[in-house]
Design a protein around this motif. Structure first.
Motif, mmCIF file in Angstrom:
data_model
loop_
_atom_site.group_PDB
_atom_site.id
_atom_site.type_symbol
_atom_site.label_atom_id
_atom_site.label_comp_id
_atom_site.label_asym_id
_atom_site.label_seq_id
_atom_site.Cartn_x
_atom_site.Cartn_y
_atom_site.Cartn_z
ATOM 1 N N VAL A 1 17.623 8.201 6.408
ATOM 2 C CA VAL A 1 16.508 7.270 6.598
ATOM 3 C C VAL A 1 15.906 7.437 7.989
ATOM 4 C CG1 VAL A 1 17.343 5.588 4.908
ATOM 5 C CG2 VAL A 1 18.011 5.358 7.303
ATOM 6 N N ASP A 2 16.647 8.049 8.915
ATOM 7 C CA ASP A 2 16.112 8.319 10.245
ATOM 8 C C ASP A 2 15.140 9.496 10.229
ATOM 9 O OD1 ASP A 2 17.626 6.259 11.379
ATOM 10 O OD2 ASP A 2 19.329 7.595 11.735
ATOM 11 N N ASP A 3 15.270 10.383 9.225
ATOM 12 C CA ASP A 3 14.403 11.557 9.136
ATOM 13 C C ASP A 3 13.128 11.289 8.343
ATOM 14 O OD1 ASP A 3 16.259 13.011 10.558
ATOM 15 O OD2 ASP A 3 17.192 13.869 8.761
ATOM 16 N N ARG A 4 13.255 10.552 7.243
ATOM 17 C CA ARG A 4 12.102 10.328 6.355
ATOM 18 C C ARG A 4 12.403 9.179 5.415
ATOM 19 N NH1 ARG A 4 10.381 13.087 1.402
ATOM 20 N NH2 ARG A 4 12.213 14.394 1.601
ATOM 21 N N LEU A 5 11.380 8.439 5.042
ATOM 22 C CA LEU A 5 11.504 7.365 4.062
ATOM 23 C C LEU A 5 10.889 7.817 2.741
ATOM 24 C CD1 LEU A 5 10.628 4.318 6.321
ATOM 25 C CD2 LEU A 5 12.887 5.000 5.493
ATOM 26 N N PRO A 6 11.245 7.168 1.624
ATOM 27 C CA PRO A 6 10.724 7.580 0.317
ATOM 28 C C PRO A 6 9.204 7.484 0.186
ATOM 29 C CG PRO A 6 12.628 6.167 0.032
ATOM 30 C CD PRO A 6 12.275 6.142 1.491
ATOM 31 N N ILE A 7 8.598 6.517 0.851
ATOM 32 C CA ILE A 7 7.136 6.352 0.839
ATOM 33 C C ILE A 7 6.691 6.236 2.288
ATOM 34 C CG2 ILE A 7 5.198 4.878 0.139
ATOM 35 C CD1 ILE A 7 7.038 3.816 -2.126
ATOM 36 N N THR A 8 5.689 7.014 2.645
ATOM 37 C CA THR A 8 5.156 6.962 4.005
ATOM 38 C C THR A 8 3.750 6.372 3.991
ATOM 39 O OG1 THR A 8 4.168 9.150 3.874
ATOM 40 C CG2 THR A 8 6.476 9.019 4.635
ATOM 41 N N GLU A 9 3.266 6.051 5.157
ATOM 42 C CA GLU A 9 1.904 5.523 5.268
ATOM 43 C C GLU A 9 0.892 6.554 4.752
ATOM 44 O OE1 GLU A 9 -0.920 3.294 8.551
ATOM 45 O OE2 GLU A 9 0.937 4.253 9.202
ATOM 46 N N SER A 10 1.128 7.827 5.024
ATOM 47 C CA SER A 10 0.203 8.855 4.543
ATOM 48 C C SER A 10 0.228 8.967 3.012
ATOM 49 C CB SER A 10 0.479 10.204 5.195
ATOM 50 O OG SER A 10 1.763 10.665 4.878
ATOM 51 N N ASP A 11 1.393 8.721 2.373
ATOM 52 C CA ASP A 11 1.458 8.686 0.902
ATOM 53 C C ASP A 11 0.538 7.605 0.358
ATOM 54 O OD1 ASP A 11 3.469 10.669 0.747
ATOM 55 O OD2 ASP A 11 5.051 9.142 0.904
ATOM 56 N N MET A 12 0.554 6.464 1.012
ATOM 57 C CA MET A 12 -0.244 5.331 0.540
ATOM 58 C C MET A 12 -1.731 5.593 0.736
ATOM 59 S SD MET A 12 2.221 2.239 1.660
ATOM 60 C CE MET A 12 1.520 1.094 0.501
ATOM 61 N N ILE A 13 -2.080 6.213 1.852
ATOM 62 C CA ILE A 13 -3.484 6.544 2.097
ATOM 63 C C ILE A 13 -3.951 7.574 1.075
ATOM 64 C CG2 ILE A 13 -5.051 7.678 3.730
ATOM 65 C CD1 ILE A 13 -3.314 6.301 5.966
ATOM 66 N N GLU B 1 -1.152 -3.585 8.270
ATOM 67 C CA GLU B 1 -0.312 -2.593 8.933
ATOM 68 C C GLU B 1 0.742 -2.114 7.943
ATOM 69 O OE1 GLU B 1 3.078 -4.796 11.396
ATOM 70 O OE2 GLU B 1 1.080 -5.450 11.995
ATOM 71 N N PHE B 2 1.324 -0.942 8.209
ATOM 72 C CA PHE B 2 2.324 -0.377 7.306
ATOM 73 C C PHE B 2 3.657 -1.105 7.464
ATOM 74 C CE2 PHE B 2 5.686 2.743 6.338
ATOM 75 C CZ PHE B 2 5.353 3.007 5.022
ATOM 76 N N TRP B 3 4.284 -1.440 6.328
ATOM 77 C CA TRP B 3 5.573 -2.120 6.308
ATOM 78 C C TRP B 3 6.351 -1.586 5.120
ATOM 79 C CZ3 TRP B 3 7.256 -5.110 2.210
ATOM 80 C CH2 TRP B 3 8.392 -5.877 2.425
ATOM 81 N N SER B 4 7.670 -1.374 5.303
ATOM 82 C CA SER B 4 8.477 -0.878 4.188
ATOM 83 C C SER B 4 9.911 -1.358 4.314
ATOM 84 C CB SER B 4 8.444 0.653 4.143
ATOM 85 O OG SER B 4 9.028 1.191 5.310
ATOM 86 N N GLU B 5 10.617 -1.352 3.149
ATOM 87 C CA GLU B 5 12.024 -1.747 3.158
ATOM 88 C C GLU B 5 12.716 -1.273 1.895
ATOM 89 O OE1 GLU B 5 12.613 -5.977 3.080
ATOM 90 O OE2 GLU B 5 11.811 -6.180 1.077
ATOM 91 N N PHE B 6 14.030 -1.060 2.020
ATOM 92 C CA PHE B 6 14.881 -0.842 0.855
ATOM 93 C C PHE B 6 15.293 -2.201 0.336
ATOM 94 C CE2 PHE B 6 15.482 3.246 2.977
ATOM 95 C CZ PHE B 6 15.471 4.126 1.908
ATOM 96 N N ASP B 7 15.657 -2.265 -0.933
ATOM 97 C CA ASP B 7 16.098 -3.510 -1.559
ATOM 98 C C ASP B 7 17.543 -3.822 -1.188
ATOM 99 O OD1 ASP B 7 15.350 -5.660 -3.092
ATOM 100 O OD2 ASP B 7 15.951 -4.762 -4.980
ATOM 101 N N SER B 8 18.113 -3.079 -0.249
ATOM 102 C CA SER B 8 19.490 -3.244 0.197
ATOM 103 C C SER B 8 19.509 -3.049 1.709
ATOM 104 C CB SER B 8 20.374 -2.213 -0.495
ATOM 105 O OG SER B 8 21.700 -2.333 -0.071
#
Length: 74
Positions: A7-19, A50-57
């Motif tokens: 999770v320090d390297d990459r998240l499943p969805i990024t701000e650029s994915d959403m754009i 603004e971009f916000w993200s989280e895992f369900d855990s």
């Protein structure tokens, strides 16, 4: 199967994915590892003001995409 991603390297969805998808809200189910267990978790991302993200855990350290379903393999 794919490799585990920190999770320090990459998240499943990024701000650029959403754009790129022109979407203010996205979710995806992924395999997660918390140091002890492997389980499926929902990852959520919101990009309104603004971009916000989280895992369900809480303690996810690594993740990977789910494998394709049998129907997707056909």
């Amino acid at each position: 199967m794919n490799e585990w991603i920190s999770v320090d390297d990459r998240l499943p969805i990024t701000e650029s994915d959403m754009i790129k998808n022109n979407s203010p809200y996205m979710t995806v189910d992924v395999l997660c590892f918390d140091g002890k267990l492997v389980y499926v978790v929902e990852f959520r991302a919101v990009n309104t003001n603004e971009f916000w993200s989280e895992f369900d855990s809480q303690d996810v350290s690594k993740w990977m995409p789910l494998p394709p379903t049998p129907e997707e393999l056909k």
